[in-house]
Design an enzyme around this catalytic site. Structure first.
Site, short mmCIF file in Angstrom:
data_model
loop_
_atom_site.label_atom_id
_atom_site.label_comp_id
_atom_site.label_asym_id
_atom_site.label_seq_id
_atom_site.Cartn_x
_atom_site.Cartn_y
_atom_site.Cartn_z
N SER A 213 38.16 35.90 -67.79
CA SER A 213 37.07 36.70 -66.97
C SER A 213 37.40 36.96 -65.65
CB SER A 213 35.48 36.26 -67.25
OG SER A 213 35.39 35.12 -66.11
N ASP A 214 36.75 38.28 -65.05
CA ASP A 214 36.70 38.36 -63.64
C ASP A 214 35.47 37.47 -63.23
OD1 ASP A 214 37.00 39.41 -61.02
OD2 ASP A 214 36.91 41.45 -61.52
N TRP A 215 35.46 37.28 -61.92
CA TRP A 215 34.49 36.27 -61.44
C TRP A 215 33.12 36.63 -61.63
CZ3 TRP A 215 39.13 34.85 -61.55
CH2 TRP A 215 39.57 33.78 -61.01
N HIS A 216 32.52 35.57 -62.42
CA HIS A 216 31.12 36.21 -62.94
C HIS A 216 30.98 37.37 -63.70
CE1 HIS A 216 29.24 32.43 -60.79
NE2 HIS A 216 29.88 33.16 -59.74
N GLY A 217 32.09 37.68 -64.45
CA GLY A 217 32.12 38.87 -65.16
C GLY A 217 31.61 38.79 -66.51
#
Length: 805
Positions: free
Chosen positions: A260-264
């Site tokens: 994932s992207d960060w906190h995605g």
């Protein structure tokens, strides 16, 4: 990923506890994986930056406190501070590293080998920092020049994008550092980026927004891929099984880690089931929800095992690569020279009236440099891609060192340090210009108005810069403008200055690269990687950008970038693939050789000027527009299919070979849900830009059979009766129902062909009966089965793995 790593990883996963599996798929702090030390799987460290490392030491520990919101926002902060600006630093807490050109600038070189060199240098610096994965390159298309992260992405074209990305990825991974190809997919705006729904039609998805990813994966096998924040056609990308299992794993056979992207990730159980392997960074609430879902059988343990196997295999691969591929400590002086070389190769000479460049001033002549950017250059964009440069070339210093002996070089700031109008400084600059032989203006967009989480408000330079340049054009006829900017900009004075050099965000070597080009020590060879509009309203995405009410419609469909300008006959400010040189090139002797599965394209390129130079030869596929009264697939008038970057000495000629595969001739057929080659005549074009076609030749293409249309009672009879077998089946049925006999039924059925109504309504009306719709549907379904027609909206399963859900 190699089968050996996959097999060993699978064996390791069978020995893990549920707790270890859950830990492995969740990050550890902001920048690490958790690992399973007892089974020989260490934690992996990831670092940001496609154009250089961004390593913040106090954020890379495994302390959960470093995964809090404040630390995360620090990592993507687009704001600046005076201390950072004074030292040309956008993120002052980071460890110093080499700042290479932004990917948007590197793409202007069209040089895959140069991209590979930079990838290798990045890997060496990564390994010195103890990192195993670099979070890049980013390859979303530069659909709109307003996009805040446009400078992080290569191009508006997927061929140039995919090939340049593959060069960077191979360079990284050849030195034992994993790449993370991002952001998959359609992250083309920063507005409401965690919730915005990118609504994109299938052809545009596959032919444009997916193609760069598909091409980069095929040519470089990135070890990880990062999903984007946005939703895609209604579903969060990290939770989209069609996108991850169907397209990425299935169609493209990708076997690396999907992170994932960060906190995605908003729903971690759904993401794991969809095929997202790694959730970054650590988040206690998400982990608890996943644990509950696994224990309650809402997420099959098989899905968790698949994710763990991918992560374990990645870890084993990196361990093996870093054992086999030792690297020396970074030679930062050599890397800075590479940054200079890349900047010089990627700066684009947009205009050069009367060959004002290169500058050849005589002793005693006075040159004037205007602009705060000459002493405080903007070398990069803001956000997670920002690098603290270990060294930075200051343009004014480099100009003074590079200028010929006996030349007087004077500097005026022209405006305030913040880029805003300063009447006193403008007046001083105009006064100084009256006694200068040549005026060099360093102009830029407003500082820190765009970047991660911040799209540009407009396409203009700082108003004070435009204002001063306009005033200069009234009193001077030798004005050279050097531009620093994140993406295309509008230039209202473009026709009134003598030369324009686009440097973009060219990295730490910008100053010397510009000086060498201006004084002729380097021959400019960059070509634009996007189309520059005359005005914002000319941009393809103008009417749909940036969306409304949480929905972003990609209204232009397949007509992105130069494709839109061509089909609408809009004159750009500077076309895609445009760039001038201090030498000249001629193209001749185009030959096409057709093979069983490809076409070889051959021509001769000659340097007819007096300087050594690089030329970017661009191969386009041209098509005739679809007739407006025929419901046939539309195609761009011209689409890039390949390119060759060639260096020639004065007077040298070289035969250039390029190859068109059958796939290059295809479009994405939404009826087949697959690629298909349309039959007909196309044009093979060789250009110095998309609007400067030097050679062309026709090519007859034997296309694929037309895909069968799905038939149902609402299909017009003219279409249904064209399908083999339908007429015979209908005649046999209708003759029995009506008692009119075969001949009479055939006559009446023939008159139905011109009806625009559905076949059921047409037959009932024509035969004067309320016919059995179920029987008609059976006849049409039989025809669908015989022809292999696919029902609209049906997506076949391309997954290479059993969906564990």
């Amino acid at each position: 990923m190699a089968n050996a790593f996959r097999s060993e990883a699978g064996a390791i996963v069978t020995q893990m506890t549920i707790t270890e599996k859950l830990d492995l798929v969740c990050g550890n702090g902001l920048w690490r994986t958790t690992g399973v030390p007892r089974l020989g799987l260490p934690s992996l460290l990831m670092v940001d930056g496609s154009n250089g490392l961004r390593v913040v030491p106090d954020q890379i520990s495994t302390d959960p406190q470093n995964a809090d919101l404040g630390a995360f926002l620090d990592a993507v902060d687009t704001t600046d501070d005076p201390e950072s600006r004074d030292s040309n630093v956008l993120l002052g807490k980071s460890v110093p590293a080499t700042c290479f050109p932004a990917l948007s600038v590197l793409a202007n070189s069209w040089d895959i080998e140069l991209a590979h060199e930079i990838g290798e240098a990045l890997a060496i610096e990564c390994r010195a920092a103890g990192a195993q994965i670099l979070l890049g390159p980013g390859i979303n298309l530069r659909r709109s020049p307003l996009a805040g992260r446009g400078f992080e992405y290569f191009s508006e074209d997927p061929i140039l994008t995919g090939d340049m990305a593959a060069g960077v990825i191979r360079g990284l991974q050849d030195k034992g550092v994993g790449a993370s190809l991002k952001h998959f997919a359609c992250n083309n705006s920063e507005v409401e980026r965690i919730s915005m729904d990118s609504v994109v039609e299938p052809r545009a998805l596959h032919e444009l927004y997916f193609l760069g990813f598909e091409r980069a994966i095929a040519r470089s096998n990135p070890w990880t891929i990062m999903t984007s924040y946005n939703r895609l056609n209604g579903i969060q990308t990290s939770q989209n099984p069609w996108l991850l299992r169907g397209v990425l794993r299935g169609r493209w056979h990708y076997d690396g880690v999907i992170m994932s992207d960060w906190h995605g990730i908003q729903d971690l159980p759904a993401a794991v089931k969809a095929g997202n392997d790694l959730d970054m960074p650590f988040n206690a609430a998400r982990r608890r929800r996943l644990e509950s879902a696994v224990l309650n059988k809402k997420v099959p343990e098989a899905a968790l095992d698949q994710a763990c196997t991918h992560i374990a295999a990645l870890t084993l691969r990196i361990m093996d690569a870093q054992r086999r591929l030792p690297v020396s400590r970074p030679d930062f002086a050599t890397h800075h020279d590479l940054a200079r070389k890349a900047a010089a190769r990627a700066c684009v000479l947009l205009s050069n009236q009367n060959n004002v460049l290169p500058l050849t001033p005589e002793p005693g002549k006075r040159l004037l440099v205007i602009g705060t950017g000459a002493v405080l250059p903007e070398i990069q964009g803001a956000g997670s891609a920002a690098v603290r440069p270990i060294r930075c070339d200051i343009p004014l210093d480099c100009l003074r060192i590079t200028a010929p002996d006996g030349i007087s070089l004077h500097w005026e700031p022209g405006w305030g340090e913040d880029g805003n109008h300063d009447a006193h400084r403008q007046g001083a600059a105009l006064a100084a210009a009256r006694t200068a032989e040549t005026v060099i203006v360093f102009a830029s967009t407003p500082p820190c108005i765009s970047g991660e989480n911040a799209d540009r408000p407009d396409l203009g330079l700082c108003p004070a810069h435009d204002r001063l340049i306009t005033e200069l054009t009234k009193i001077h006829d030798r004005i050279v403008v050097v531009l620093t900017h994140p993406d295309a900009v509008v230039l209202p004075w473009a026709n009134n200055v003598q030369a324009i050099l686009s440097a973009g965000y060219a990295g730490a070597g910008l100053g010397q690269a510009v000086a060498d080009i201006l004084f002729g020590h380097t021959n400019p060879s960059g070509k634009t990687s996007v189309t520059w509009p005359v005005r914002p309203e000319d941009c393809p995405a103008f009417l749909g950008y940036p969306g409304e009410q949480g929905t972003h419609l990609y209204r232009e469909g397949i007509f992105v970038g130069y494709r839109f300008f061509d089909i609408r006959h809009i004159q750009p400010l500077f076309p895609f693939g445009h760039g001038l040189s201090y030498t000249s090139f001629t193209y001749a002797a185009l030959e096409l050789t057709t093979g069983a599965d490809d076409v070889t394209v051959r021509f001769t390129l000659s340097n007819t000027g007096a300087r050594t130079g690089w030329e970017v030869c661009q191969l386009y596929l041209g098509r005739t527009p679809t007739a407006p009264n025929r419901a046939l697939p539309h195609h761009p008038l011209r689409a890039l299919k390949g390119f060759a970057t060639v260096c020639l000495e004065p007077g040298e000629s070289r035969v250039v070979d390029m190859t068109l595969s059958r796939r290059n001739l295809a479009y994405f057929d939404t009826v087949r849900d697959d690629w298909a080659v349309p039959a007909g005549e196309v044009s093979i074009e060789i250009g110095a830009s998309s609007r400067d076609i030097r050679l062309s030749a026709p090519l007859h293409v034997t296309g694929d059979a037309t895909a069968a249309r799905w038939l149902d009672p609402h299909t017009p009879p003219g279409q249904a009766l064209e399908v083999p077998g339908v007429q015979d089946d209908l005649v046999a049925w209708l003759a029995g129902v009506t008692g009119q006999g075969i001949a009479g039924t055939e006559t009446l059925l023939a008159s139905c062909r011109r009806s625009f109504l559905g076949i059921y309504d047409t037959l009932c009306w024509s035969f004067g009966l309320e016919l059995d719709e179920i029987r008609l549907t059976q006849i049409l379904d039989d025809a669908n089965r015989r022809s292999g027609a696919r029902k609209p909206g049906h997506c076949p399963d391309h997954s290479s793995e059993l969906d564990p859900s």
